[in-house]
Scaffold this active site. Structure first.
Site, PDB file in Angstrom:
ATOM      1  N   GLN A   1       0.169 -11.824   9.971  1.00  0.00           N
ATOM      2  CA  GLN A   1       0.673 -10.640   9.274  1.00  0.00           C
ATOM      3  C   GLN A   1      -0.181  -9.398   9.552  1.00  0.00           C
ATOM      4  O   GLN A   1       0.310  -8.276   9.528  1.00  0.00           O
ATOM      5  CB  GLN A   1       0.714 -10.941   7.769  1.00  0.00           C
TER       6      GLN A   1
ATOM      7  N   SER B   1       3.621  -6.450   2.752  1.00  0.00           N
ATOM      8  CA  SER B   1       2.271  -6.402   3.307  1.00  0.00           C
ATOM      9  C   SER B   1       1.268  -7.022   2.332  1.00  0.00           C
ATOM     10  O   SER B   1       1.357  -8.211   2.046  1.00  0.00           O
ATOM     11  CB  SER B   1       1.910  -4.965   3.695  1.00  0.00           C
ATOM     12  N   LEU B   2       0.334  -6.245   1.761  1.00  0.00           N
ATOM     13  CA  LEU B   2      -0.625  -6.840   0.821  1.00  0.00           C
ATOM     14  C   LEU B   2       0.099  -7.466  -0.363  1.00  0.00           C
ATOM     15  O   LEU B   2      -0.430  -8.383  -1.021  1.00  0.00           O
ATOM     16  CB  LEU B   2      -1.630  -5.796   0.329  1.00  0.00           C
TER      17      LEU B   2
ATOM     18  N   ARG C   1      -9.782  -8.049   3.279  1.00  0.00           N
ATOM     19  CA  ARG C   1      -8.691  -7.631   4.171  1.00  0.00           C
ATOM     20  C   ARG C   1      -8.723  -6.121   4.365  1.00  0.00           C
ATOM     21  O   ARG C   1      -8.585  -5.614   5.486  1.00  0.00           O
ATOM     22  CB  ARG C   1      -7.355  -8.070   3.561  1.00  0.00           C
TER      23      ARG C   1
ATOM     24  N   GLN D   1       0.830  -1.209   0.000  1.00  0.00           N
ATOM     25  CA  GLN D   1       0.000   0.000   0.000  1.00  0.00           C
ATOM     26  C   GLN D   1       0.864   1.258   0.000  1.00  0.00           C
ATOM     27  O   GLN D   1       1.915   1.292   0.633  1.00  0.00           O
ATOM     28  CB  GLN D   1      -0.921   0.003   1.215  1.00  0.00           C
TER      29      GLN D   1
ATOM     30  N   HIS E   1      -0.750  -3.281  10.984  1.00  0.00           N
ATOM     31  CA  HIS E   1       0.369  -4.072  11.518  1.00  0.00           C
ATOM     32  C   HIS E   1       0.703  -3.738  12.974  1.00  0.00           C
ATOM     33  O   HIS E   1       1.863  -3.554  13.337  1.00  0.00           O
ATOM     34  CB  HIS E   1       1.612  -3.927  10.628  1.00  0.00           C
TER      35      HIS E   1
END
Length: 312
Positions: free
Chosen positions: A252, A94-95, A119, A9, A203
């Site tokens: 995660q 991340s994603l 998500r 992101q 996170h």
């Protein structure tokens, strides 16, 4: 050895993927399939904006993935350079870990889009807007950032969210704690803290409700086997077992993105070159982590053509 890596992101922007879609039917197919899976003209939002809507977590996550996979699809179908032949491993920020799994065959494209939509919504819903925040600490290493986060917490949540590279660490938690950390940054030998334009504190432990929702979603849509191993964000270690990765994707959501350590682990395993698909964010980070590492970022048709010429 080569790693294919996928951005996270923050790499979204209006106009992303337009050149690829104009030039290649294979790219258009990716965007159409994602539109259909989400029952939304996400490709139109990527093309024309508005930026405020594209930046929403629930849109940005599937959009970034779609752009990465379209880039890969064009590389494979138009230029004959396949991930299975050229990549020894994959990783994503991340994603981007979902994009990496999709690229390696663990999830189908439509499945990945739906998981990332969920998500994004789950992460957005986990904390009311304004309650949480994130900040990038510039000129901070992981030790300094950890000490600062602990000092700023004062009974609230303030945690290291992303260990990106030796000069940038991101913290996440309650908005007041993040504000305190920004004020205290200089006292801790950190150049400065900059609040990030995000709508939720990703996170960190405040994301626990989102982790629960993803646990249920991933139980219904579990990963298949993948063609090449993946380096996971939360462990910075190689994974090839789908069941293990399923659990790591849940961890995660609340866990730290250990990107710096992941790159070092890949380097130690013999990776000499990092190929970023659909962004120009991770390549520079890799360069700051290890100046000897080779990096290339593939975004445009010209990038893909040049890469194919050298690696055909």
């Amino acid at each position: 050895m080569t790693a294919f890596i996928f951005p996270g992101q923050g790499s979204q922007k209006v106009g992303m993927g337009v050149e690829l879609a104009d030039a290649s039917a294979h790219a258009r197919e990716v965007f159409e399939e994602v539109d259909e899976a989400l029952n939304q003209k996400l490709s139109a939002l990527m093309k024309d904006g508005p930026e405020s809507e594209l930046t929403l977590t629930s849109n940005a996550q599937p959009a970034i993935m779609a752009n990465s996979i379209a880039t890969l699809r064009v590389l494979e179908k138009e230029f004959g350079v396949s991930l299975a032949d050229k990549a020894d491993c994959v990783a994503g920020h991340s994603l981007g870990e979902y994009s990496a799994l999709c690229a390696a065959g663990a999830f189908g494209l439509a499945e990945t889009a739906k998981l990332l939509r969920l998500r994004g919504i789950a992460m957005q819903d986990a904390v009311p807007i304004g309650v949480g925040a994130m900040a990038a600490l510039l000129g901070a290493d992981i030790e300094k950032a950890g000490v600062l986060a602990e000092a700023a917490a004062e009974g609230q949540v303030c945690e290291v969210a992303n260990d990106n590279d030796p000069t940038q660490v991101v913290i996440s938690g309650h908005a007041e704690a993040i504000d305190r950390a920004i004020e205290m940054a200089r006292d801790h030998g950190i150049k400065r803290g900059i609040k990030l334009p995000v709508s939720a504190p990703f996170h960190c432990s405040l994301m626990q409700p989102a982790a629960q929702r993803m646990k249920l979603a991933l139980a219904d849509t579990s990963p298949n086997g993948f063609t090449v191993p993946l380096y996971a964000n939360v462990t910075a270690a190689r994974v090839s077992d789908p069941a293990e990765e399923q659990a790591l994707l849940v961890d995660q959501i609340t866990g730290r993105v250990r990107w710096r350590e992941s790159v070092l682990a890949m380097r130690e395993a013999g990776v000499e070159r990092f190929v970023e698909l659909g962004g120009k964010v991770l390549g520079p980070m890799v360069g700051r982590i290890d100046k000897q590492a080779g990096t290339v970022s593939l975004v445009t048709m010209e990038d893909l053509e040049n890469f194919a010429k050298e690696n055909g």
